[in-house]
Design a protein around this motif. Structure first.
Motif, mmCIF file in Angstrom:
data_model
loop_
_atom_site.group_PDB
_atom_site.id
_atom_site.type_symbol
_atom_site.label_atom_id
_atom_site.label_comp_id
_atom_site.label_asym_id
_atom_site.label_seq_id
_atom_site.Cartn_x
_atom_site.Cartn_y
_atom_site.Cartn_z
ATOM 1 N N ALA A 9 158.935 -39.861 135.246
ATOM 2 C CA ALA A 9 157.854 -39.757 134.258
ATOM 3 C C ALA A 9 158.373 -39.130 132.974
ATOM 4 O O ALA A 9 157.945 -39.487 131.882
ATOM 5 C CB ALA A 9 156.708 -38.933 134.825
ATOM 6 N N ARG A 10 159.322 -38.199 133.114
ATOM 7 C CA ARG A 10 159.792 -37.496 131.920
ATOM 8 C C ARG A 10 160.628 -38.394 130.997
ATOM 9 O O ARG A 10 160.846 -38.047 129.848
ATOM 10 C CB ARG A 10 160.562 -36.230 132.299
ATOM 11 N N THR A 11 161.095 -39.560 131.481
ATOM 12 C CA THR A 11 161.818 -40.456 130.577
ATOM 13 C C THR A 11 161.051 -41.754 130.304
ATOM 14 O O THR A 11 161.519 -42.612 129.577
ATOM 15 C CB THR A 11 163.206 -40.864 131.135
ATOM 16 N N THR A 12 159.880 -41.918 130.929
ATOM 17 C CA THR A 12 159.121 -43.156 130.681
ATOM 18 C C THR A 12 157.787 -42.825 130.007
ATOM 19 O O THR A 12 157.735 -42.639 128.802
ATOM 20 C CB THR A 12 158.911 -43.952 131.989
ATOM 21 N N SER A 13 156.732 -42.694 130.809
ATOM 22 C CA SER A 13 155.389 -42.547 130.234
ATOM 23 C C SER A 13 155.212 -41.255 129.439
ATOM 24 O O SER A 13 154.445 -41.218 128.489
ATOM 25 C CB SER A 13 154.350 -42.591 131.357
ATOM 26 N N HIS A 14 155.914 -40.186 129.799
ATOM 27 C CA HIS A 14 155.660 -38.893 129.158
ATOM 28 C C HIS A 14 156.895 -38.286 128.504
ATOM 29 O O HIS A 14 157.078 -37.074 128.482
ATOM 30 C CB HIS A 14 154.991 -37.938 130.151
ATOM 31 N N ILE A 15 157.725 -39.178 127.931
ATOM 32 C CA ILE A 15 158.941 -38.726 127.257
ATOM 33 C C ILE A 15 158.610 -37.885 126.024
ATOM 34 O O ILE A 15 159.379 -37.025 125.620
ATOM 35 C CB ILE A 15 159.832 -39.945 126.897
ATOM 36 N N GLU A 16 157.429 -38.128 125.441
ATOM 37 C CA GLU A 16 157.052 -37.429 124.205
ATOM 38 C C GLU A 16 156.655 -35.970 124.456
ATOM 39 O O GLU A 16 156.582 -35.192 123.528
ATOM 40 C CB GLU A 16 155.846 -38.130 123.544
ATOM 41 N N ASN A 17 156.363 -35.637 125.719
ATOM 42 C CA ASN A 17 155.840 -34.305 126.002
ATOM 43 C C ASN A 17 156.940 -33.294 126.335
ATOM 44 O O ASN A 17 158.013 -33.658 126.802
ATOM 45 C CB ASN A 17 154.869 -34.374 127.188
ATOM 46 N N THR A 18 156.644 -32.018 126.103
ATOM 47 C CA THR A 18 157.554 -30.937 126.500
ATOM 48 C C THR A 18 157.339 -30.669 127.993
ATOM 49 O O THR A 18 156.301 -31.055 128.551
ATOM 50 C CB THR A 18 157.223 -29.646 125.724
ATOM 51 N N PRO A 19 158.324 -30.003 128.658
ATOM 52 C CA PRO A 19 158.139 -29.678 130.084
ATOM 53 C C PRO A 19 156.840 -28.901 130.330
ATOM 54 O O PRO A 19 156.166 -29.127 131.335
ATOM 55 C CB PRO A 19 159.355 -28.804 130.400
ATOM 56 N N GLU A 20 156.465 -28.017 129.375
ATOM 57 C CA GLU A 20 155.230 -27.237 129.539
ATOM 58 C C GLU A 20 154.006 -28.153 129.493
ATOM 59 O O GLU A 20 153.075 -27.998 130.274
ATOM 60 C CB GLU A 20 155.104 -26.167 128.423
ATOM 61 N N GLU A 21 154.038 -29.119 128.549
ATOM 62 C CA GLU A 21 152.916 -30.058 128.443
ATOM 63 C C GLU A 21 152.813 -30.910 129.709
ATOM 64 O O GLU A 21 151.722 -31.180 130.197
ATOM 65 C CB GLU A 21 153.094 -30.970 127.220
ATOM 66 N N ARG A 22 153.977 -31.319 130.227
ATOM 67 C CA ARG A 22 153.950 -32.131 131.454
ATOM 68 C C ARG A 22 153.378 -31.320 132.611
ATOM 69 O O ARG A 22 152.578 -31.821 133.397
ATOM 70 C CB ARG A 22 155.355 -32.658 131.780
ATOM 71 N N ALA A 23 153.772 -30.062 132.669
ATOM 72 C CA ALA A 23 153.244 -29.194 133.735
ATOM 73 C C ALA A 23 151.726 -29.075 133.604
ATOM 74 O O ALA A 23 150.996 -29.152 134.599
ATOM 75 C CB ALA A 23 153.904 -27.828 133.668
ATOM 76 N N ALA A 24 151.251 -28.942 132.351
ATOM 77 C CA ALA A 24 149.810 -28.813 132.124
ATOM 78 C C ALA A 24 149.079 -30.095 132.544
ATOM 79 O O ALA A 24 147.919 -30.058 132.948
ATOM 80 C CB ALA A 24 149.539 -28.498 130.660
ATOM 81 N N LEU A 25 149.762 -31.226 132.435
ATOM 82 C CA LEU A 25 149.157 -32.511 132.826
ATOM 83 C C LEU A 25 149.293 -32.760 134.332
ATOM 84 O O LEU A 25 148.892 -33.804 134.834
ATOM 85 C CB LEU A 25 149.832 -33.664 132.070
ATOM 86 N N GLY A 26 149.909 -31.810 135.041
ATOM 87 C CA GLY A 26 150.098 -31.979 136.484
ATOM 88 C C GLY A 26 151.190 -32.975 136.812
ATOM 89 O O GLY A 26 151.144 -33.661 137.834
#
Ligand SMILES: *Cc1c(COP(=O)(O)O)cnc(C)c1O
Length: 395
Positions: free
Chosen positions: A349-366
């Motif tokens: 997910a961190r390199t496809t759908s949510h590459i734009e987000n920071t690790p903190e933002e991804r954590a907040a999105l679950g």
């Protein structure tokens, strides 16, 4: 013979939308590459140009191959009208631009597709459009925000990559009470599994690039509605602004759609088996698939969908290091930023759908850092299971 609307979606996937465009006894829709369409009779020309007679003028406006594609999608969504675009993002941005004006408010969820999320966070605020993004799956918050008043309630269900579900019918009721339009991105479900118009939705949006085309060889987008005027307005915006679907892409999408029902059926069946296998696997922490009884929105999914789809995601133990070890070992999966194709496609997910987000933002999105999105292809499911078993043993 039964009218086409009364036969099953599978048969409609094969036949719908094509008959009016066949020429010289051809059984397949021709790819009309001509940019312009000529008329010797200038009165006839004028009537076509002003929409009083059917016909085509210029490829940015309409094209027969493109229209056949629109007709097929329109039929599968049981819609009154449809119009198409060069990409799914063009469908989304053009539809929003048609309806929204400075000072308007839009309510949506945090888990929309990455590009859509960028429109909400980066582009709409610049136009003085107020955007409120709610926790996906929290129906109460969404209802409360909609009740404050908005122009559009924008939903996507199931979502990317944790496959969350929003109750469409429940949200339409609240939105229509405040006079808002409801847009639903139906890309993940496809018309085979879910028809949002049935629940009163105003606009259904597809990235045709994904499941509709199914072969990862053509970009396209399409919107459908029972409100002809809304589609005419969106068409008018697109014909002037120019994000038109290319006829060759329209042909490839049309051809892909002939097997839509078979692909989706297989993908649903395989995805469920794979999700259950992963759920029991010792190297896997968490599996996200709406077909699992443990999925928080399983009941809503069962109510509004005819199947749970070909998309799932899972978090491996050991986070990104583990992903680095096991992902390259998968033999029957493209490691790529796509989904909905005949080949299985995977990516973190961190390199496809949510590459734009920071690790903190991804954590907040679950979204755990070790989350892998797995778009099930049409391969034999036992081979996919063996492939996963082998690859996971490298963790
Ligand atoms: C891919 C995708 C889009 C954007 O479509 P493009 O054809 O890539 O522009 C929009 N919504 C969803 C759910 C998608 O998966």
């Amino acid at each position: 013979m039964k009218r086409l609307e009364h036969v099953s979606l599978g048969t409609r996937s094969v036949w719908a939308g094509e008959k009016d465009y066949l020429v010289h006894g051809a059984t397949q829709v021709p790819v009309v590459h001509s940019v312009s369409f000529g008329y010797d009779d200038i009165d006839h020309w004028f009537q076509v140009a002003t929409g009083k007679k059917p016909g085509h003028i210029y490829g940015r406006n309409t094209n027969p191959t493109v229209q056949a594609f629109e007709d097929k999608v329109k039929n599968l969504e049981s819609a009154q009208a449809a119009t198409s675009f060069s990409t799914g993002m063009a469908a989304i941005s053009n539809s929003l631009a048609t309806v929204l004006s400075p000072g308007d408010r839009i309510v949506s969820i945090k888990d929309t597709y990455g590009g859509t999320n960028k429109i909400f966070s980066e582009f709409l605020p610049k136009l003085n459009i107020d955007v409120t993004l709610c926790e996906t799956g929290n129906h109460e918050t969404l209802e409360a925000e909609v009740k404050k008043g908005c122009k559009i309630l924008y939903l996507e269900t199931p979502t990317n990559p944790t496959v969350k579900i929003t109750d469409i019918e429940r949200m339409v009721k609240v939105a229509h009470k405040v006079g808002a339009l409801v847009f639903v991105d139906n890309t993940f479900a496809t018309p085979i599994l879910q028809n949002p118009l049935e629940f009163g939705v105003d606009l259904v949006i597809h990235s045709a690039t994904k499941f509709l085309g199914g072969h990862a060889d053509a970009l396209g987008g399409v919107v459908c509605s029972n409100d002809r005027t809304l589609i005419e307005r969106i068409f008018h915006y697109r014909e002037i602004n120019g994000a038109s679907l290319d006829p060759m892409a329209a042909y490839l999408l049309l051809r892909g759609m002939k097997t839509l029902h078979l692909r989706v059926k297989q993908q649903c069946e395989s995805a469920e088996k794979i999700a259950r296998f992963l759920q029991k696997h010792e190297k896997v922490d968490k599996v996200f698939y709406p077909g699992l009884e443990t999925h928080p929105n399983h009941e809503i999914a069962k109510q509004q969908m005819r199947g749970f789809g070909g998309m799932l995601s899972f978090a491996v133990k050991g986070e990104l290091d583990s992903v680095r070890k096991f992902l390259p070992k998968l033999k029957f999966a493209n490691k790529a930023a796509n989904l909905g194709a005949v080949e299985t496609t995977v990516g973190p997910a961190r390199t496809t759908s949510h590459i734009e987000n920071t690790p903190e933002e991804r954590a907040a999105l679950g979204i755990p850092e070790g989350l892998v999105r797995y778009s099930v292809g049409i391969e034999e499911v036992d081979d996919l299971l063996d492939d996963l078993k082998d690859a996971l043993s490298f963790i």
